[in-house]
Design an enzyme around this catalytic site. Structure first.
Site, PDB file in Angstrom:
ATOM      1  CG  HIS A  24      72.755 -96.274 -13.574  1.00 16.57           C
ATOM      2  ND1 HIS A  24      71.994 -96.892 -15.094  1.00 16.57           N
ATOM      3  CD2 HIS A  24      72.082 -95.087 -13.173  1.00 16.57           C
ATOM      4  CE1 HIS A  24      71.341 -96.310 -15.559  1.00 16.57           C
ATOM      5  NE2 HIS A  24      71.334 -95.285 -14.154  1.00 16.57           N
ATOM      6  CG  ASP A  25      68.658 -96.900 -12.911  1.00 13.41           C
ATOM      7  OD1 ASP A  25      69.123 -96.666 -11.615  1.00 13.41           O
ATOM      8  OD2 ASP A  25      68.423 -96.660 -13.776  1.00 13.41           O
ATOM      9  CD  GLU A  60      65.791 -94.343 -17.366  1.00 10.18           C
ATOM     10  OE1 GLU A  60      65.845 -95.237 -16.927  1.00 10.18           O
ATOM     11  OE2 GLU A  60      65.914 -93.022 -17.357  1.00 10.18           O
ATOM     12  CG  ASP A  93      73.508 -90.502 -18.478  1.00  9.16           C
ATOM     13  OD1 ASP A  93      71.492 -90.733 -18.537  1.00  9.16           O
ATOM     14  OD2 ASP A  93      73.351 -92.176 -18.072  1.00  9.16           O
ATOM     15  CG  ASP A 101      67.438 -90.112 -16.853  1.00 10.89           C
ATOM     16  OD1 ASP A 101      68.119 -90.803 -16.551  1.00 10.89           O
ATOM     17  OD2 ASP A 101      67.156 -88.891 -16.079  1.00 10.89           O
TER      18      ASP A 101
END
Ligand code: GLC
Ligand code: CA
Length: 596
Positions: free
Chosen positions: A353-354, A276, A111, A218
């Site tokens: 994970h969000d 993202e 990430d 990210d």
């Protein structure tokens, strides 16, 4: 690995990249597997479970941030990009992970969090040390505004992600710094060329040189901010802070920056990239990021589907908004079909994970039977769609949201907590209640609880005596990987089968076109996938998913496929292969028909 093939979609001869067909699995390392009994997952734990991933059919592992960090936002606040947060392990452990994965033909992506650092990063410490420090300009510093009464105000009225202003006052140098997330996550200034160079060298090449295969990037569309730093229009009269994504999302230089990152790093290293891409709801805005000719990113995550049910992205995010199935269907179609006839590529995912767990949001976790059936229907939905498929840890065993009986003390996420306390502070009881209910469905915490490996205490995530950093779900004795591995009718066994089928018919499922059947039907989610042209005509699959608790009539298969009945066969069904005989779809039943 890239091979020259005829691209059936765009109709041009081009490179078909290996990653288009890949199944990518996201590991949230704090909650995957703890090897040393401290209650926190770690790299040796992950390494000990690679076989689970291989058996599932995973081609790439994406590991959420493992770097040195004060953990204000679970490692999305990096204080040293070249060191590993000690509870996760060491840089050597990353090398071992890469070697062990590569030995099994699995690739590893990390990430990359470079919109911001932690306030504890050396760059920020230098930047904040004085106004004339050479790294002052590596972050975004602005003077205060003062009103008629001489009261100090931030440079703009922007609201950040975690329910506060995007600006924090620095007493020592008497300026504000910008942070779209927590005050501990100051935004880097991508306008500064030396800063960009340092990002490429320090954060990207360091890991690529060690053999890592690429990055999940990210907040990739927030590097370029508008440079006029003006107030956003007031759209939330109750708050001093206003949503302002138009000020810092997809800004004027964003494509220049990402192309530069491609030219200098991603391209030369042939690194895999998935960005993202939030707040970008129009295909015409997304194509420039993922068109092959643009040389920016291989693919992005677009969030229209996964954000379903959230309130407006900012102030009311956690006030749940019900939506009809037809909305889920039409958004799915938009984000499937938008690449047709282009050189762009897309992704398939319904968890990360969000967000809350897919079964608890799109399926039905209210009874063991509806859990099982809707978990399989979701598996069929995901594995038959076009694009690179991403699975999130625990999705393959049907992990569900934390029980609604758990109190706020089980919610550890900074975003959940800040939204909850913002609602509590407002003194508006109804709003607080709506937020509490919304968090039970949507909170980021649901996907972050420990993985359920088996029925031993603490679900095999850690030792029996340990205190896991988040509470283990109450249902771990019935929902766990060990039990499902031995059960041919489990969600896990179904994923394994469906993933194999996806590859076997990759031209239809991974690369095919997508068209809804009966877009208005609020119970049945049916779509036609069309693949390559063969001697017998075009290869087709019809996916029918009953997304409801009621038995419903099955659509007319041969009509929808424009095939004779004897040209069509059932390729897979969530209720087994006999269900083919019945015209009625059982609750949450899914089937896939293929022509031959
Ligand atoms: C991304 C991450 C999220 C994090 C944020 C700030 O959205 O997925 O978990 O809080 O960026 O880095
Ligand atoms: Ca540990």
């Amino acid at each position: 690995m890239a091979s020259l093939q005829w691209d059936t979609k765009s109709g041009i001869a081009g490179k078909t990249q290996w990653w288009k067909d890949a199944t990518i699995y996201q590991v949230y390392p704090a909650s995957f597997k703890d090897s040393n009994g401290d209650g926190w997952g770690d790299l040796p734990g992950l390494i000990s479970k690679i076989d689970h991933l291989q058996e599932l059919g995973v081609d790439v592992v994406w590991v959420s941030p493992i770097f040195e960090s004060p953990q204000k936002d679970m490692g999305y606040d990096v204080s040293d990009y070249q060191a590993v947060y000690a509870p996760y392990g060491t840089v050597d452990d990353v090398d071992t992970l890469v070697a062990e994965c590569h030995a099994r033909n699995i690739k590893v992506i990390l990430d990359l969090v470079v919109n911001h650092t932690s306030t504890e990063h050396e760059w920020f410490k230098e930047s904040r040390s004085s106004r004339d420090n050479p790294k002052r300009d590596w972050y975004i510093w602005k003077p205060a505004r003062y009103d008629e009464d001489g009261i100090r105000h931030p440079p703009t009225n922007w609201r950040g992600y975690f329910a506060s202003s995007t600006w924090t006052w620095d007493e020592a140098t008497s300026q504000y710094y910008l942070h779209l997330y927590a005050p501990d996550q100051p935004d880097l200034n991508w306008e500064n060329a030396a800063c960009r160079e340092a990002i490429y060298e320090n954060t990207m090449k360091f890991w690529l040189d060690r053999g890592v295969d690429g990055f999940r990037i990210d907040t990739v569309n927030k590097y370029s901010k508008r440079q006029d730093f003006i107030d956003a229009p007031i759209t939330d009269a109750q708050s001093p802070h206003q949503p302002a994504p138009e000020m810092w999302c997809n800004g004027p230089r964003i494509h220049e920056f990402i192309h530069e990152m491609y030219e200098k790093v991603l391209g030369p290293y042939k690194a895999l990239s998935v960005g993202e891409l939030s707040n970008t709801p129009h295909p015409s805005q997304v194509i420039p990021y993922v068109s092959a000719a643009a040389q920016e990113l291989d693919m992005v995550f677009e969030f229209s589907v996964i954000r379903l049910g959230t309130g407006n992205g900012f102030g009311a995010k956690y006030e749940y908004q019900p939506y009809p199935l037809s909305k889920l269907k039409s958004l799915t179609e938009t984000w499937q079909a938008f690449i047709e006839g282009t050189d762009a590529w897309t992704t398939v995912f319904c968890e990360n994970h969000d967000n809350g767990r897919a079964i608890s949001r799109f399926g039905d976790d209210s009874t063991p039977e509806s859990w099982l059936q809707s978990g399989k229907a979701i598996a069929l939905w995901q594995t038959t769609m076009t694009g690179t498929l991403f699975l999130y840890q625990g999705q393959e065993i049907g992990m569900v949201n934390m029980p609604p009986t758990w109190g706020m003390e089980e919610y550890k996420d900074i975003e959940s907590r800040n939204f909850y306390f913002e609602a509590a502070d407002s003194g508006d009881q109804a709003r607080l209640e709506r937020t509490r209910k919304g968090l039970q469905i949507l909170a980021r915490d649901h996907s972050r609880i420990p993985f359920q490996w088996d029925d031993s205490p603490n679900s095999g995530f850690t030792t029996a005596e340990a205190q896991p950093w988040m509470r283990v779900h109450d249902n771990f004795q019935s929902v766990n990987a060990a039990r499902q591995a031995n059960d041919p009718n489990s969600i896990l066994s179904f994923y394994k089968y469906a993933l194999r089928l996806r590859k076997e018919h990759g031209d239809v499922f991974i690369h095919g076109s997508f068209k809804l059947v009966d877009p208005e039907d609020e119970f049945i989610f049916a779509y036609l996938k069309q693949g390559s042209v063969t001697d017998n005509g075009r290869r087709k699959a019809l996916v029918v998913l009953n997304m409801s608790r009621e038995a419903r009539p099955c659509p007319d298969i041969s009509r929808a496929m424009k095939c004779r009945q004897d040209e069509v066969r059932l390729a897979v069904g969530t209720r087994g292969m006999d269900s083919d005989q019945t015209q009625l779809l059982a609750p949450w039943e899914g089937r896939v028909y293929i022509n031959y």
